[in-house]
Scaffold this motif. Structure first.
Motif, PDB file in Angstrom:
ATOM      1  N   ALA A   1       0.956  -1.208  -0.027  1.00 31.63           N
ATOM      2  CA  ALA A   1      -0.001   0.024  -0.069  1.00 31.63           C
ATOM      3  C   ALA A   1       0.858   1.210  -0.034  1.00 31.63           C
ATOM      4  N   ALA A   2       1.984   1.179   0.818  1.00 35.61           N
ATOM      5  CA  ALA A   2       2.878   2.447   0.839  1.00 35.61           C
ATOM      6  C   ALA A   2       3.382   2.689  -0.578  1.00 35.61           C
ATOM      7  N   ALA A   3       3.770   1.612  -1.088  1.00 42.44           N
ATOM      8  CA  ALA A   3       4.489   1.612  -2.475  1.00 42.44           C
ATOM      9  C   ALA A   3       3.581   2.143  -3.506  1.00 42.44           C
ATOM     10  N   ALA A   4       2.250   1.894  -3.534  1.00 45.59           N
ATOM     11  CA  ALA A   4       1.363   2.105  -4.225  1.00 45.59           C
ATOM     12  C   ALA A   4       1.069   3.914  -4.342  1.00 45.59           C
ATOM     13  N   ALA A   5       1.458   4.581  -3.203  1.00 43.01           N
ATOM     14  CA  ALA A   5       1.150   5.989  -3.071  1.00 43.01           C
ATOM     15  C   ALA A   5       1.918   6.792  -4.144  1.00 43.01           C
ATOM     16  N   GLU A   6       1.432   7.849  -4.564  1.00 44.59           N
ATOM     17  CA  GLU A   6       1.956   8.607  -5.447  1.00 44.59           C
ATOM     18  C   GLU A   6       3.427   9.196  -5.155  1.00 44.59           C
ATOM     19  N   ASP A   7       3.537   9.531  -3.776  1.00 51.24           N
ATOM     20  CA  ASP A   7       4.765  10.047  -3.168  1.00 51.24           C
ATOM     21  C   ASP A   7       5.667   8.971  -2.597  1.00 51.24           C
ATOM     22  N   ALA A   8       5.513   7.639  -2.921  1.00 50.00           N
ATOM     23  CA  ALA A   8       6.247   6.544  -2.276  1.00 50.00           C
ATOM     24  C   ALA A   8       7.586   6.852  -2.386  1.00 50.00           C
ATOM     25  N   ASP A   9       8.326   6.597  -1.528  1.00 52.91           N
ATOM     26  CA  ASP A   9       9.674   6.391  -1.380  1.00 52.91           C
ATOM     27  C   ASP A   9      10.232   5.112  -1.287  1.00 52.91           C
ATOM     28  N   THR A  10      10.231   4.453  -2.776  1.00 54.95           N
ATOM     29  CA  THR A  10      10.556   3.129  -2.685  1.00 54.95           C
ATOM     30  C   THR A  10      11.671   2.446  -2.246  1.00 54.95           C
ATOM     31  N   ALA A  11      13.051   3.476  -2.313  1.00 47.76           N
ATOM     32  CA  ALA A  11      14.192   3.056  -1.449  1.00 47.76           C
ATOM     33  C   ALA A  11      14.231   2.839  -0.168  1.00 47.76           C
ATOM     34  N   ALA A  12      13.178   3.628   0.597  1.00 44.12           N
ATOM     35  CA  ALA A  12      13.262   3.486   2.071  1.00 44.12           C
ATOM     36  C   ALA A  12      12.137   2.163   2.329  1.00 44.12           C
ATOM     37  N   LEU A  13      11.330   2.204   1.345  1.00 40.48           N
ATOM     38  CA  LEU A  13      10.288   1.084   1.655  1.00 40.48           C
ATOM     39  C   LEU A  13      11.078  -0.270   1.404  1.00 40.48           C
ATOM     40  N   ASP A  14      11.773  -0.408   0.599  1.00 37.05           N
ATOM     41  CA  ASP A  14      12.865  -1.523   0.188  1.00 37.05           C
ATOM     42  C   ASP A  14      13.765  -1.843   1.232  1.00 37.05           C
ATOM     43  N   GLU A  15      14.222  -0.925   1.879  1.00 30.31           N
ATOM     44  CA  GLU A  15      15.025  -1.159   3.185  1.00 30.31           C
ATOM     45  C   GLU A  15      13.999  -1.462   4.296  1.00 30.31           C
ATOM     46  N   ALA A  16      13.061  -1.034   4.338  1.00 26.93           N
ATOM     47  CA  ALA A  16      12.012  -1.363   5.692  1.00 26.93           C
ATOM     48  C   ALA A  16      11.651  -2.829   5.324  1.00 26.93           C
ATOM     49  N   ALA A  17      11.211  -3.222   4.074  1.00 24.05           N
ATOM     50  CA  ALA A  17      11.066  -4.597   3.792  1.00 24.05           C
ATOM     51  C   ALA A  17      12.380  -5.493   4.214  1.00 24.05           C
ATOM     52  N   ASP A  18      13.420  -5.253   3.840  1.00 27.62           N
ATOM     53  CA  ASP A  18      14.504  -5.820   4.175  1.00 27.62           C
ATOM     54  C   ASP A  18      14.657  -5.986   5.746  1.00 27.62           C
ATOM     55  N   ALA A  19      14.347  -4.906   6.686  1.00 28.49           N
ATOM     56  CA  ALA A  19      14.624  -5.299   7.812  1.00 28.49           C
ATOM     57  C   ALA A  19      13.522  -6.110   8.709  1.00 28.49           C
ATOM     58  N   ARG A  20      12.361  -6.224   7.699  1.00 28.04           N
ATOM     59  CA  ARG A  20      11.342  -7.054   8.309  1.00 28.04           C
ATOM     60  C   ARG A  20      11.273  -8.534   7.719  1.00 28.04           C
ATOM     61  N   THR A  21      12.309  -8.883   7.156  1.00 26.96           N
ATOM     62  CA  THR A  21      12.581 -10.246   6.694  1.00 26.96           C
ATOM     63  C   THR A  21      13.984 -10.730   7.173  1.00 26.96           C
ATOM     64  N   PRO A  22      13.849 -11.342   8.335  1.00 32.53           N
ATOM     65  CA  PRO A  22      15.082 -11.752   8.901  1.00 32.53           C
ATOM     66  C   PRO A  22      15.782 -12.803   8.343  1.00 32.53           C
ATOM     67  N   SER A  23      15.075 -13.836   7.578  1.00 31.99           N
ATOM     68  CA  SER A  23      15.603 -14.914   7.070  1.00 31.99           C
ATOM     69  C   SER A  23      16.164 -14.530   5.656  1.00 31.99           C
ATOM     70  N   PRO A  24      17.648 -14.922   5.361  1.00 30.70           N
ATOM     71  CA  PRO A  24      18.046 -14.861   4.181  1.00 30.70           C
ATOM     72  C   PRO A  24      17.258 -15.316   3.128  1.00 30.70           C
ATOM     73  N   ALA A  25      17.118 -16.751   3.468  1.00 30.91           N
ATOM     74  CA  ALA A  25      16.258 -17.360   2.432  1.00 30.91           C
ATOM     75  C   ALA A  25      14.956 -16.503   1.965  1.00 30.91           C
ATOM     76  N   GLN A  26      14.270 -16.044   2.735  1.00 34.11           N
ATOM     77  CA  GLN A  26      13.143 -15.350   2.537  1.00 34.11           C
ATOM     78  C   GLN A  26      13.396 -14.256   1.915  1.00 34.11           C
ATOM     79  N   ARG A  27      14.511 -13.514   2.134  1.00 35.05           N
ATOM     80  CA  ARG A  27      14.753 -11.975   1.614  1.00 35.05           C
ATOM     81  C   ARG A  27      15.344 -12.409  -0.142  1.00 35.05           C
ATOM     82  N   ASP A  28      15.837 -13.546  -0.231  1.00 36.35           N
ATOM     83  CA  ASP A  28      16.101 -14.097  -1.567  1.00 36.35           C
ATOM     84  C   ASP A  28      15.006 -14.227  -2.392  1.00 36.35           C
ATOM     85  N   THR A  29      14.271 -15.046  -1.873  1.00 36.85           N
ATOM     86  CA  THR A  29      12.750 -15.299  -2.406  1.00 36.85           C
ATOM     87  C   THR A  29      12.319 -14.023  -2.856  1.00 36.85           C
TER      88      THR A  29
END
Length: 218
Positions: A59-87
């Motif tokens: 939802a955040a990435a779909a906003a017109e003013d989305a900061d996708t770089a920050a959101l990608d970092e947020a997703a990385d921080a919320r995905t502790p498993s390396p396998a999950q991050r790769d997937t």
């Protein structure tokens, strides 16, 4: 519902999701999923943890003013498993490729340039939704739906479950899907992204990656 949303939700859209079980294959081997009732329990837990987090990111990435770089970092921080991050990044790369063909848009081009290995899948999904003219609420609904539909479909193959029973499980989850998507969209609008954890999904992902024989990529 917008036709573009239906296309993005369609399992035949070439985004690579059909090759992944969302943790269901490892859960089946561990005995945590063995029938329709245990599948329902697994999907409910997945929806309210990984599903809600992914829905808010989308939802955040779909906003017109989305900061996708920050959101990608947020997703990385919320995905502790390396396998999950790769997937997640592999699925994001495939989704981005399909979306750029279907809905050419500068936001998709920028995301591709910033993440040549692939952005996290929820970020790609939200950006694709924006390119397709969908709203953040639509993106949240798509992510919530994906979080349960993929594993449910996988269990038809893994366990030979009756597809009618599996469809019924998903139908009974529909009210919760709507609630999770609405809550996630509200989180994104407030800028307070959830970080609901599912440790067993992380553990199963690492175990699954080590298997020499498996039906699904994750």
């Amino acid at each position: 519902m917008d036709a573009a949303a239906l296309l993005l939700a369609d399992g035949r859209f070439p985004a690579g999701g059909h090759a992944h079980s969302g943790g269901a294959e490892a859960a089946v081997r561990a005995g945590r999923i063995h029938d329709a009732d245990s599948l329902a329990a697994f999907l409910t837990g997945r929806l309210h943890t990984a599903g809600r987090t992914a829905a808010a990111l989308a939802a955040a990435a779909a906003a017109e003013d989305a900061d996708t770089a920050a959101l990608d970092e947020a997703a990385d921080a919320r995905t502790p498993s390396p396998a999950q991050r790769d997937t997640s990044r592999r699925l994001g790369r495939q989704l981005l490729r399909a979306a750029r063909a279907a809905w050419p848009h500068p936001a998709l081009d920028r995301l591709q340039a910033a993440h040549p290995r692939g952005p996290h899948q929820p970020v790609a999904l939200g950006t694709a939704a924006r390119a397709a003219g969908l709203t953040p609420a639509d993106a949240a609904s798509l992510a919530a739906y994906e979080s349960v539909n993929g594993p449910a479909t996988a269990c038809v193959r893994l366990l030979g479950l009756d597809p009618y029973q599996v469809a019924a499980v998903l139908a009974r989850l529909a009210p919760q899907l709507d609630t999770v998507a609405a809550d996630a969209a509200a989180d994104a609008a407030r800028g307070t992204l959830p970080a609901a954890s599912a440790p067993l999904l992380d553990i199963h992902a690492e175990q699954h990656r080590s298997w020499k024989v498996r039906l699904f990529a994750s």
